[in-house]
Scaffold this motif. Sequence first.
Motif, PDB file in Angstrom:
ATOM      1  N   PRO A   1      17.410 -24.300 -46.474  1.00 45.79           N
ATOM      2  CA  PRO A   1      17.421 -25.722 -46.823  1.00 45.79           C
ATOM      3  C   PRO A   1      18.307 -26.584 -45.922  1.00 45.79           C
ATOM      4  N   ALA A   2      19.213 -25.966 -45.175  1.00 42.05           N
ATOM      5  CA  ALA A   2      20.040 -26.740 -44.248  1.00 42.05           C
ATOM      6  C   ALA A   2      19.191 -27.436 -43.185  1.00 42.05           C
ATOM      7  N   LEU A   3      17.961 -26.952 -42.991  1.00 42.44           N
ATOM      8  CA  LEU A   3      17.063 -27.555 -42.004  1.00 42.44           C
ATOM      9  C   LEU A   3      16.316 -28.770 -42.543  1.00 42.44           C
ATOM     10  N   LEU A   4      16.386 -29.041 -43.838  1.00 35.87           N
ATOM     11  CA  LEU A   4      15.582 -30.091 -44.446  1.00 35.87           C
ATOM     12  C   LEU A   4      15.757 -31.472 -43.798  1.00 35.87           C
ATOM     13  N   PRO A   5      16.989 -31.905 -43.461  1.00 41.03           N
ATOM     14  CA  PRO A   5      17.102 -33.242 -42.871  1.00 41.03           C
ATOM     15  C   PRO A   5      16.263 -33.433 -41.615  1.00 41.03           C
ATOM     16  N   ARG A   6      16.022 -32.376 -40.873  1.00 41.47           N
ATOM     17  CA  ARG A   6      15.209 -32.469 -39.652  1.00 41.47           C
ATOM     18  C   ARG A   6      13.789 -32.940 -39.962  1.00 41.47           C
ATOM     19  N   LEU A   7      13.301 -32.613 -41.147  1.00 37.44           N
ATOM     20  CA  LEU A   7      11.917 -32.914 -41.469  1.00 37.44           C
ATOM     21  C   LEU A   7      11.668 -34.402 -41.670  1.00 37.44           C
ATOM     22  N   LEU A   8      12.703 -35.153 -41.979  1.00 42.04           N
ATOM     23  CA  LEU A   8      12.529 -36.591 -42.183  1.00 42.04           C
ATOM     24  C   LEU A   8      12.242 -37.317 -40.880  1.00 42.04           C
ATOM     25  N   ASP A   9      12.443 -36.649 -39.759  1.00 43.17           N
ATOM     26  CA  ASP A   9      12.176 -37.248 -38.447  1.00 43.17           C
ATOM     27  C   ASP A   9      10.775 -36.924 -37.936  1.00 43.17           C
ATOM     28  N   VAL A  10       9.922 -36.431 -38.832  1.00 40.65           N
ATOM     29  CA  VAL A  10       8.581 -36.000 -38.425  1.00 40.65           C
ATOM     30  C   VAL A  10       7.545 -36.912 -39.078  1.00 40.65           C
ATOM     31  N   PRO A  11       7.110 -37.963 -38.399  1.00 38.50           N
ATOM     32  CA  PRO A  11       6.163 -38.901 -39.021  1.00 38.50           C
ATOM     33  C   PRO A  11       4.812 -38.290 -39.339  1.00 38.50           C
ATOM     34  N   GLU A  12       4.434 -37.224 -38.637  1.00 39.59           N
ATOM     35  CA  GLU A  12       3.130 -36.600 -38.867  1.00 39.59           C
ATOM     36  C   GLU A  12       3.099 -35.690 -40.092  1.00 39.59           C
ATOM     37  N   LEU A  13       4.279 -35.398 -40.655  1.00 43.06           N
ATOM     38  CA  LEU A  13       4.333 -34.550 -41.844  1.00 43.06           C
ATOM     39  C   LEU A  13       3.666 -35.286 -43.008  1.00 43.06           C
ATOM     40  N   PRO A  14       2.795 -34.614 -43.782  1.00 42.14           N
ATOM     41  CA  PRO A  14       2.136 -35.279 -44.903  1.00 42.14           C
ATOM     42  C   PRO A  14       3.143 -35.926 -45.848  1.00 42.14           C
ATOM     43  N   GLU A  15       2.830 -37.117 -46.331  1.00 50.31           N
ATOM     44  CA  GLU A  15       3.760 -37.873 -47.162  1.00 50.31           C
ATOM     45  C   GLU A  15       4.177 -37.134 -48.430  1.00 50.31           C
ATOM     46  N   PRO A  16       3.287 -36.416 -49.137  1.00 47.48           N
ATOM     47  CA  PRO A  16       3.756 -35.680 -50.319  1.00 47.48           C
ATOM     48  C   PRO A  16       4.871 -34.692 -49.998  1.00 47.48           C
ATOM     49  N   LEU A  17       4.793 -34.046 -48.840  1.00 37.90           N
ATOM     50  CA  LEU A  17       5.839 -33.109 -48.462  1.00 37.90           C
ATOM     51  C   LEU A  17       7.105 -33.854 -48.065  1.00 37.90           C
ATOM     52  N   ARG A  18       6.978 -34.966 -47.363  1.00 38.92           N
ATOM     53  CA  ARG A  18       8.152 -35.780 -47.014  1.00 38.92           C
ATOM     54  C   ARG A  18       8.864 -36.256 -48.284  1.00 38.92           C
ATOM     55  N   ALA A  19       8.096 -36.676 -49.275  1.00 35.97           N
ATOM     56  CA  ALA A  19       8.683 -37.136 -50.533  1.00 35.97           C
ATOM     57  C   ALA A  19       9.425 -35.997 -51.232  1.00 35.97           C
ATOM     58  N   LYS A  20       8.843 -34.804 -51.192  1.00 30.20           N
ATOM     59  CA  LYS A  20       9.503 -33.646 -51.796  1.00 30.20           C
ATOM     60  C   LYS A  20      10.820 -33.342 -51.084  1.00 30.20           C
ATOM     61  N   VAL A  21      10.811 -33.443 -49.761  1.00 30.02           N
ATOM     62  CA  VAL A  21      12.034 -33.217 -48.990  1.00 30.02           C
ATOM     63  C   VAL A  21      13.100 -34.242 -49.362  1.00 30.02           C
ATOM     64  N   ARG A  22      12.701 -35.515 -49.472  1.00 30.81           N
ATOM     65  CA  ARG A  22      13.667 -36.561 -49.836  1.00 30.81           C
ATOM     66  C   ARG A  22      14.281 -36.292 -51.212  1.00 30.81           C
ATOM     67  N   ARG A  23      13.451 -35.874 -52.151  1.00 33.27           N
ATOM     68  CA  ARG A  23      13.964 -35.586 -53.500  1.00 33.27           C
ATOM     69  C   ARG A  23      14.963 -34.438 -53.469  1.00 33.27           C
ATOM     70  N   ARG A  24      14.660 -33.404 -52.724  1.00 35.50           N
ATOM     71  CA  ARG A  24      15.580 -32.272 -52.640  1.00 35.50           C
ATOM     72  C   ARG A  24      16.900 -32.674 -51.997  1.00 35.50           C
ATOM     73  N   LEU A  25      16.825 -33.481 -50.976  1.00 33.54           N
ATOM     74  CA  LEU A  25      18.050 -33.921 -50.316  1.00 33.54           C
ATOM     75  C   LEU A  25      18.863 -34.853 -51.217  1.00 33.54           C
ATOM     76  N   ASP A  26      18.183 -35.709 -51.943  1.00 29.64           N
ATOM     77  CA  ASP A  26      18.896 -36.597 -52.869  1.00 29.64           C
ATOM     78  C   ASP A  26      19.582 -35.801 -53.975  1.00 29.64           C
ATOM     79  N   THR A  27      18.886 -34.775 -54.475  1.00 22.54           N
ATOM     80  CA  THR A  27      19.460 -33.932 -55.508  1.00 22.54           C
ATOM     81  C   THR A  27      20.681 -33.172 -55.005  1.00 22.54           C
ATOM     82  N   ALA A  28      20.617 -32.781 -53.735  1.00 23.94           N
ATOM     83  CA  ALA A  28      21.732 -32.039 -53.122  1.00 23.94           C
ATOM     84  C   ALA A  28      22.889 -32.960 -52.738  1.00 23.94           C
ATOM     85  N   GLY A  29      22.690 -34.292 -52.872  1.00 22.20           N
ATOM     86  CA  GLY A  29      23.750 -35.227 -52.548  1.00 22.20           C
ATOM     87  C   GLY A  29      24.061 -35.305 -51.079  1.00 22.20           C
ATOM     88  N   ARG A  30      22.983 -35.411 -50.288  1.00 26.20           N
ATOM     89  CA  ARG A  30      23.200 -35.442 -48.833  1.00 26.20           C
ATOM     90  C   ARG A  30      24.023 -36.636 -48.444  1.00 26.20           C
TER      91      ARG A  30
END
Length: 214
Positions: A185-214
């Motif tokens: 999960p330490a790699l998750l912030p990298r995924l927010l810099d990928v515009p081609e990533l499907p939005e449902p997955l980007r949203a899931k990544v954002r939720r996980r990072l918010d929960t982790a208190g990034r």
Amino acid sequence: MTGRLVAVNLGGVTEAEWAGDPSGRSGIDKRPTAGRVAIRFAGVLGDFIGERAHHGGPDQAVYAYAEEDAGWWATELDRAVRPGAFGENLTTYAVDVTGAVVGERWAVGSALLEVTKPRTPCTTFAGFWGVPDLVKRFTVRAAPGAYLRVLREGEVGAGDPVEVVDRPAHGVTVGEVFRATTLEPALLPRLLDVPELPEPLRAKVRRRLDTAGR
């Protein structure tokens, strides 16, 4: 970079207790087909998709898996692994599927495809193979194959070249996305810099990072 298609695989209807769809039907059992096959924006013509809540759709229209990775599993499990055994539509050779950059584009036959995300293993996959701990082993192996969206409809067939015609500069690969969302999960912030990533997955990544208190 150019590889080739080993096989184009289509799934029929399989009814089984392990099928994830509430109807008990799955399209994971895909088999090589002869001749040219039409690739449409919605997916591969003639391919059955059972559990549409988790499979199919524009961002998962086509699934590719590398013959080289299938060979690793054949050795690991001491069993033959035929094209289509991973539920993949396209079995490739000399294509770095795990190392494919999200958003890179493949010219295959007359179609143009774009890499979107890795495949996430499920209990249907384990049931189909008859390997109870397959999900865990597949996750640790981290060679998940790649989903692709269709940018240009066309036809493909076994033996067609697979040419990487464009690759985004961000460098985030299918393998990195898979590891980020499973074991690293330490790699998750990298995924927010990928515009081609499907939005449902980007949203899931954002939720996980918010929960982790990034």
